[in-house]
Design a protein around this motif. Structure first.
Motif, mmCIF file in Angstrom:
data_model
loop_
_atom_site.group_PDB
_atom_site.id
_atom_site.type_symbol
_atom_site.label_atom_id
_atom_site.label_comp_id
_atom_site.label_asym_id
_atom_site.label_seq_id
_atom_site.Cartn_x
_atom_site.Cartn_y
_atom_site.Cartn_z
ATOM 1 N N ASP A 215 0.818 -1.214 0.000
ATOM 2 C CA ASP A 215 0.000 0.000 0.000
ATOM 3 C C ASP A 215 0.853 1.266 0.000
ATOM 4 O O ASP A 215 0.434 2.318 0.477
ATOM 5 C CB ASP A 215 -0.953 0.011 1.192
ATOM 6 N N ALA A 216 2.070 1.172 -0.545
ATOM 7 C CA ALA A 216 2.982 2.322 -0.565
ATOM 8 C C ALA A 216 2.556 3.345 -1.624
ATOM 9 O O ALA A 216 1.659 3.110 -2.437
ATOM 10 C CB ALA A 216 4.409 1.840 -0.842
ATOM 11 N N ASP A 217 3.218 4.465 -1.606
ATOM 12 C CA ASP A 217 3.072 5.460 -2.667
ATOM 13 C C ASP A 217 4.057 5.081 -3.770
ATOM 14 O O ASP A 217 5.266 5.222 -3.616
ATOM 15 C CB ASP A 217 3.379 6.852 -2.117
ATOM 16 N N PHE A 218 3.542 4.569 -4.889
ATOM 17 C CA PHE A 218 4.384 4.097 -5.983
ATOM 18 C C PHE A 218 4.580 5.166 -7.064
ATOM 19 O O PHE A 218 4.900 4.831 -8.202
ATOM 20 C CB PHE A 218 3.785 2.832 -6.593
ATOM 21 N N GLY A 219 4.390 6.413 -6.728
ATOM 22 C CA GLY A 219 4.584 7.476 -7.692
ATOM 23 C C GLY A 219 3.287 7.867 -8.383
ATOM 24 O O GLY A 219 2.203 7.400 -8.029
ATOM 25 N N ARG A 220 3.407 8.729 -9.378
ATOM 26 C CA ARG A 220 2.237 9.203 -10.109
ATOM 27 C C ARG A 220 2.277 8.750 -11.563
ATOM 28 O O ARG A 220 3.351 8.630 -12.148
ATOM 29 C CB ARG A 220 2.143 10.734 -10.048
ATOM 30 N N VAL A 221 1.107 8.518 -12.110
ATOM 31 C CA VAL A 221 0.993 8.146 -13.512
ATOM 32 C C VAL A 221 1.455 9.317 -14.374
ATOM 33 O O VAL A 221 1.127 10.480 -14.105
ATOM 34 C CB VAL A 221 -0.464 7.770 -13.860
ATOM 35 N N ASP A 222 2.233 9.004 -15.404
ATOM 36 C CA ASP A 222 2.709 10.048 -16.302
ATOM 37 C C ASP A 222 1.544 10.665 -17.071
ATOM 38 O O ASP A 222 0.559 9.996 -17.406
ATOM 39 C CB ASP A 222 3.716 9.446 -17.285
ATOM 40 N N ALA A 223 1.656 11.961 -17.357
ATOM 41 C CA ALA A 223 0.576 12.679 -18.033
ATOM 42 C C ALA A 223 0.292 12.133 -19.425
ATOM 43 O O ALA A 223 -0.811 12.308 -19.957
ATOM 44 C CB ALA A 223 0.912 14.164 -18.109
ATOM 45 N N SER A 224 1.260 11.447 -20.030
ATOM 46 C CA SER A 224 1.044 10.871 -21.349
ATOM 47 C C SER A 224 0.096 9.675 -21.293
ATOM 48 O O SER A 224 -0.459 9.263 -22.321
ATOM 49 C CB SER A 224 2.374 10.435 -21.965
ATOM 50 N N VAL A 225 -0.102 9.123 -20.091
ATOM 51 C CA VAL A 225 -1.009 7.988 -19.912
ATOM 52 C C VAL A 225 -2.354 8.454 -19.375
ATOM 53 O O VAL A 225 -3.409 8.108 -19.932
ATOM 54 C CB VAL A 225 -0.381 6.935 -18.960
ATOM 55 N N LEU A 226 -2.330 9.215 -18.284
ATOM 56 C CA LEU A 226 -3.543 9.808 -17.710
ATOM 57 C C LEU A 226 -3.224 11.259 -17.362
ATOM 58 O O LEU A 226 -2.358 11.514 -16.511
ATOM 59 C CB LEU A 226 -3.996 9.041 -16.465
ATOM 60 N N THR A 227 -3.905 12.171 -17.993
ATOM 61 C CA THR A 227 -3.555 13.586 -17.852
ATOM 62 C C THR A 227 -3.691 14.117 -16.434
ATOM 63 O O THR A 227 -3.011 15.070 -16.048
ATOM 64 C CB THR A 227 -4.425 14.446 -18.793
ATOM 65 N N GLY A 228 -4.542 13.485 -15.635
ATOM 66 C CA GLY A 228 -4.705 13.937 -14.258
ATOM 67 C C GLY A 228 -3.592 13.506 -13.331
ATOM 68 O O GLY A 228 -3.527 13.943 -12.176
ATOM 69 N N ARG A 229 -2.696 12.630 -13.800
ATOM 70 C CA ARG A 229 -1.546 12.124 -13.044
ATOM 71 C C ARG A 229 -1.942 11.611 -11.654
ATOM 72 O O ARG A 229 -1.398 12.049 -10.629
ATOM 73 C CB ARG A 229 -0.456 13.201 -12.918
ATOM 74 N N PRO A 230 -2.863 10.645 -11.590
ATOM 75 C CA PRO A 230 -3.265 10.114 -10.282
ATOM 76 C C PRO A 230 -2.131 9.332 -9.624
ATOM 77 O O PRO A 230 -1.263 8.781 -10.313
ATOM 78 C CB PRO A 230 -4.432 9.195 -10.620
ATOM 79 N N PRO A 231 -2.133 9.264 -8.296
ATOM 80 C CA PRO A 231 -1.120 8.466 -7.599
ATOM 81 C C PRO A 231 -1.396 6.969 -7.746
ATOM 82 O O PRO A 231 -2.543 6.543 -7.866
ATOM 83 C CB PRO A 231 -1.277 8.899 -6.138
ATOM 84 N N ILE A 232 -0.323 6.180 -7.762
ATOM 85 C CA ILE A 232 -0.437 4.711 -7.773
ATOM 86 C C ILE A 232 -0.274 4.267 -6.332
ATOM 87 O O ILE A 232 0.802 4.389 -5.757
ATOM 88 C CB ILE A 232 0.631 4.088 -8.679
ATOM 89 N N ARG A 233 -1.335 3.748 -5.738
ATOM 90 C CA ARG A 233 -1.355 3.527 -4.296
ATOM 91 C C ARG A 233 -1.449 2.066 -3.886
ATOM 92 O O ARG A 233 -1.604 1.782 -2.699
ATOM 93 C CB ARG A 233 -2.509 4.308 -3.667
ATOM 94 N N ALA A 234 -1.349 1.143 -4.826
ATOM 95 C CA ALA A 234 -1.389 -0.275 -4.450
ATOM 96 C C ALA A 234 -0.777 -1.116 -5.552
ATOM 97 O O ALA A 234 -1.000 -0.875 -6.736
ATOM 98 C CB ALA A 234 -2.822 -0.728 -4.189
ATOM 99 N N VAL A 235 0.034 -2.093 -5.133
ATOM 100 C CA VAL A 235 0.553 -3.135 -6.026
ATOM 101 C C VAL A 235 0.425 -4.454 -5.279
ATOM 102 O O VAL A 235 0.837 -4.562 -4.126
ATOM 103 C CB VAL A 235 2.026 -2.882 -6.415
ATOM 104 N N LEU A 236 -0.157 -5.453 -5.942
ATOM 105 C CA LEU A 236 -0.373 -6.744 -5.294
ATOM 106 C C LEU A 236 -0.411 -7.830 -6.368
ATOM 107 O O LEU A 236 -1.044 -7.642 -7.418
ATOM 108 C CB LEU A 236 -1.690 -6.728 -4.512
#
Length: 406
Positions: A215-236
């Motif tokens: 549940d770490a902060d894995f960075g933000r999505v690049d604007a070229s993928v999603l313009t709103g640059r949401p945070p990536i908050r889960a990897v499982l």
């Protein structure tokens, strides 16, 4: 937004604040078979399929990219790829979890007496199923790769790491403990990459991803993928995510997934537990607490239905298999063990015949064969799971906490 990149299908779902799925996009994951027993996939094609599903999910939900407030990733495990740090270009196709091209490496490690090292350190086995031998194969077989790895020019990762790298525009090279623990390079006691094992296997630690909590902060999505640059908050990892999604939070809680493979997992508590025939991995690290899981895998579950349709031509529509099974009174003595990639838990015989079928040719009408395969609720998979059930005793309590998902 949740990305679910499995062995057969890449999927993106949109979830509203109430937890309701309001949009979905799917795309196939295509395997390559360059030689008998080898299974690979194109990492760039996998990423493009994932991007396609993101767009489809947004359109399905009637949402804009700016509406996405956070993103999570779950993916199939063990598959490994290596790419250039500067360009993000893969140096070779990814080696898929079921591939046999690393068998020679596994056999050499076995002859060196490393089987027990894998078992006690990582909770897994010295087997081609896991990522360790795949990394070694790439280092040994891609010209110049060891030199480039030593120079810090390339990075390595499982599917989740590859997706993170591309989602963040090459800014984040990370994974979580659940995915890392399926590589056979991650020490369950120290909860870190096993440096001594890496040295024994001649795999440089510098190519591996940083391990962060699920549940770490894995960075933000690049604007070229999603313009709103949401945070990536889960990897499982996908199987662990299935257990989490089925609320298997208590010790002994279990779920069984019927996907490409059939996977039975049980929450084994706050400490890793070794049980003969099964593997032990990290379930998740959430809110600074780590839970572990015991696991048994049947390599071919849903994929066997695909084999019935595409290779044997026995059914045009898998959804009709139940009706076809009900059209005959019994199996007529026909049983199929779909050991296309060998037999996994609890026997771990990767040299088993690719297909073990007990039937008398020409003595059964065609509709009887699916009955023999499925019967009343997949008897073949049920019978193959039964040895796993005994190994779960003391945890699953006769399935008391069982969950099933498809």
């Amino acid at each position: 937004m949740a990305l679910d990149v499995g062995s057969s299908t890449a999927r993106t779902v949109m979830v509203d604040p109430a937890g309701v799925i309001v949009g979905e996009g799917r795309a196939p994951v295509v395997w390559k078979h360059p030689r008998p027993g080898w299974v690979e996939l194109d990492p760039m094609a996998l990423w493009q399929a994932t991007r396609t599903t993101i767009g489809l999910a947004l359109r399905s939900a009637g949402a804009r990219a700016e509406d996405v407030v956070a993103l999570g990733i779950t993916s199939h495990r063990e598959t490994v790829m290596v790419w250039e740090r500067d360009t993000g270009r893969p140096v070779h196709d990814a080696i898929v979890w079921i591939s046999h091209q690393t068998d020679d490496i596994v056999n050499r490690w076995q002859e060196r007496g490393l089987a027990e090292e894998f078992r006690t350190r990582t909770g897994l086995r010295n087997d081609s199923f896991f990522s360790a031998a795949k990394v070694a194969w790439l280092l040994d077989n891609v010209p110049g790769l060891r030199t480039r790895a030593a120079a810090g020019q390339v990075l390595c990762g499982t599917v989740d790491t590859w997706l993170l790298w591309n989602l963040t525009g090459g800014q984040v090279h990370a994974t979580d403990p659940s995915c890392a623990s399926r590589t056979a390079l991650f020490n369950l006691s120290s909860m870190s990459w096993d440096e001594e094992l890496l040295e024994l296997l001649d795999i440089p630690a510098t190519v591996l991803a940083t391990v962060q909590p699920s549940d770490a902060d894995f960075g933000r999505v690049d604007a070229s993928v999603l313009t709103g640059r949401p945070p990536i908050r889960a990897v499982l990892a996908d199987q662990q995510a299935g257990m989490f999604g089925q609320a298997c939070f208590e010790t002994g809680a279990a779920k069984n997934t019927f996907g490409t493979a059939g996977v039975l997992t049980v929450n084994s508590g706050a400490e890793p537990v070794l049980v003969d025939g099964l593997t032990s991995s990290v379930a998740w690290t959430v809110q600074q607490q780590t839970r572990f899981e015991l696991e048994g895998v049947v390599f071919h579950s849903g994929q066997t239905l695909q084999w019935l349709r595409e290779s044997l031509g026995m059914v045009a529509d898998p959804d009709r298999i139940d009706a076809l099974c009900a059209s005959v009174p019994d199996s007529g003595g026909v049983y199929i063990v779909p050991a296309f990639g060998g037999i996994c838990a609890p026997h771990w015989d990767r040299r088993a015949p690719r297909l073990d079928h007990r039937a008398v040719a020409g003595q059964h009408q065609r509709p009887r064969h699916p009955r023999g395969r499925r019967g009343d609720g997949l008897p073949d998979l049920r019978h193959r799971r039964s040895p796993l059930r005994w190994r779960y005793d003391g945890f699953a309590a006769q399935g008391r906490w069982g969950r099933v998902e498809q």
